[in-house]
Design an enzyme around this catalytic site. Structure first.
Site, PDB file in Angstrom:
ATOM      1  N   ASP A 203     -41.334  29.483  -5.793  1.00 43.00           N
ATOM      2  CA  ASP A 203     -39.886  29.414  -5.427  1.00 43.00           C
ATOM      3  C   ASP A 203     -39.006  29.667  -6.864  1.00 43.00           C
ATOM      4  OD1 ASP A 203     -37.653  28.733  -3.454  1.00 43.00           O
ATOM      5  OD2 ASP A 203     -37.304  27.162  -5.065  1.00 43.00           O
ATOM      6  N   GLU A 245     -41.188  34.523  -5.438  1.00 41.20           N
ATOM      7  CA  GLU A 245     -39.900  34.591  -4.536  1.00 41.20           C
ATOM      8  C   GLU A 245     -38.951  34.923  -5.634  1.00 41.20           C
ATOM      9  OE1 GLU A 245     -36.202  32.486  -2.446  1.00 41.20           O
ATOM     10  OE2 GLU A 245     -37.217  31.633  -4.191  1.00 41.20           O
TER      11      GLU A 245
END
Length: 544
Positions: A203, A245
């Site tokens: 993330d 990401e």
């Protein structure tokens, strides 16, 4: 690369699951790991290869689990570590892989590292976070959550210092200039990899390092750290992946692949809004343009693509004029908007029109990359714009038309979120059970589309070329791998379109539909004439 020795993720289809929203096994109103296990056969029958699960760690849940309070455990709402081990085993028994979110950039402010950091200046944890006497450092870094945060710095009374955060002020950033933090995150990776998971969706990776005079994104030192994580993975585990990401332009994401020695996969964010632009405008030009901005990536790396996910439909990488147009077209009610994006699901965005939904999916599957299906989009679930933040697209999965859509037997008022029960998207109309019994349902069409794509690795490995670019009401993509060609055609309008294509290079080949197996005849030396119904798509094999 041959079809036989390509890495598994190159031709994978991913399925994104929010465990809280999927299935409740103990009837407390919250989905859990055992509930997900009970639905693994459904996921397997969808035809996907890998489940991506959102964070399951202990958390105060101010950001739906992305604010982690303990990296080494499972939130009690979801179950136990033993439940998680069983999930991995049961998934693997069915030939399914599982990747989990690895939140590298920040923790919750409730994490004991941060609590110790703020209260004990001489503790080793003080240097786990980024502290400052002032809030004027790194002034060139943008504020990501403009609608909730006024600064990337927050003053902490206990420490008497400001701490740095790129997201919510309840999510202090870790200090990756501290080698102890890097080692700690390797231990976190090891902990979950030892349980058998197949990799991580990492993330918010662009923000690990801060430097004065920069925007604190995509810095060389960040890439050094990420390459170190990849080296650790390769040296200790086989067949595991790292998915980046990085909500950036494709040219900036290129660096996250390294020389094939950083991430195996990276999200391609800006292709997604342009699919919606193309559909609403009836014009292929936005897709032509964004793919022209997409660089080649190293061998054995892959883009990861999606139409929707658990966040808002981000409009960060469009012009201001395009953003205003997208909001006007797709989010006319201000409640549909969030940050620089749109908080709606796929089916409502596409007018609940099965033709548009299938066309959008087929278009995504025809472009380079491994696609993601967001839970519920395979049956055309709706959203609830009255719920807070992004929660409107994270409502309970709709399994049947009975109590709580079959998600839970708890009292409806105790569910973590209400099921969708408005007329058009009600669980009484849109649910798995009803669509299982309808051969023409969206669910069964999606299964067939996924099966066809998986049977033809040309979609994963092949080169692509846009044909008939002047005919912008249609998108025409020629995929090529070795001596195989597939022609992907999309009518982006609500009227019949006639296409005239120069396929003389493939003269005398048969045109055969991959979707239904029907032959459309032989290719002639002259122009090949094809007709597409409104919002029709075709995948056509040019067979020798």
């Amino acid at each position: 690369m041959s079809k036989n020795n390509m890495p598994w993720y190159m031709n994978a289809v991913f399925y994104e699951v929010h465990i809280r929203a999927y299935c409740d096994s103990n009837n407390d109103g919250i989905g859990d790991i055992l509930g997900l296990i009970s639905k693994l056969d459904y996921i397997k029958n969808l035809g996907v290869d890998c489940i991506w699960i959102l964070p399951i760690y202990p958390s105060p849940l101010k950001d739906d689990g992305y604010d982690i309070a303990d990296y080494y455990n499972v939130h009690p709402d979801y179950g136990t570590l033993e439940d998680f081990k069983r999930l991995i085993q049961e998934a693997h028994n069915r030939g399914l892989r599982v990747i989990a979110d690895l939140v590298l950039n920040h923790t919750s402010d409730q994490h004991h590292w941060f609590q110790t950091s703020r209260s004990e200046p001489n503790s080793k944890f003080r240097d786990y976070y980024v502290w400052s006497d002032t809030d004027d450092k790194y002034a060139d870094a943008r504020i990501i959550f403009l609608d909730t945060e006024v600064s990337n710095w927050t003053y902490d009374e206990k420490a008497g210092l400001f701490f740095w955060h790129r997201f919510y002020s309840s999510q202090p950033d870790l200090n990756y200039d501290n080698p102890a933090v890097v080692e700690e995150m390797q231990r976190v990776m090891k902990f979950w990899l030892e349980m058998g998971i197949d990799g991580f969706r990492a993330d918010a990776v662009p923000y690990l390092i801060e430097r004065e005079g920069t925007n604190c994104e995509n810095l060389p030192e960040t890439h050094q750290i990420l390459k170190g994580f990849r080296t650790y993975l390769d040296e200790n585990y086989e067949d595991k992946i790292l998915l980046a990401e990085a909500n950036q332009w494709p040219m900036d994401v290129l660096a996250y692949f390294g020389d094939g020695d950083e991430f195996h996969m990276g999200f391609h964010f800006p292709v997604m809004p342009r699919i919606y632009m193309a559909l609403r405008k009836g014009d292929a030009s936005p897709i032509h343009w964004i793919m022209s901005q997409t660089p080649d990536i190293p061998d054995n790396t892959q883009w990861c693509t999606f139409l929707r996910n658990h966040d808002e439909l981000t409009l960060e990488m469009v012009t201001e004029e395009e953003r205003q147009w997208m909001w006007a077209e797709y989010a006319p009610d201000p409640r549909m908007r969030l940050n620089l994006g749109i908080r709606r699901r796929l089916a409502p965005l596409l007018d609940n029109d099965p033709r548009k939904i299938m066309l959008a999916n087929a278009l995504l599957y025809s472009l380079p990359g491994a696609p993601i299906v967001y839970y519920g989009d395979e049956i055309g679930m709706g959203d609830n714009i009255w719920l807070y933040d992004r929660n409107g697209v994270r409502t309970p999965m709709q399994w049947n038309d009975r109590l709580n859509a079959g998600f839970s037997e708890a009292k409806p008022e105790t569910l973590y979120a209400p099921v969708i029960d408005n007329e058009e998207f009600s669980y009484k109309v849109i649910n798995v059970e009803a669509q299982e019994h309808d051969p023409h349902s969206l669910l069964n069409k999606m299964r067939h589309l996924i099966d066809v794509r998986k049977l033809h690795p040309i979609f994963a490995l092949g080169a692509y070329e846009f044909l008939a670019k002047e005919h912008t009401k249609c998108l025409c993509i020629l995929r090529t791998h070795s001596d195989e060609q597939v022609l992907c055609l999309f009518n982006l309008t609500n009227s019949v379109q006639q296409l005239s294509l120069d396929l003389a290079a493939f003269a005398d080949r048969d045109i055969v539909s991959l979707i239904d197996g029907n032959s459309l005849g032989k290719i002639k030396l002259a122009e090949t004439e094809l007709e597409l119904e409104p919002y029709e798509f075709q995948w056509l094999s040019l067979k020798c």
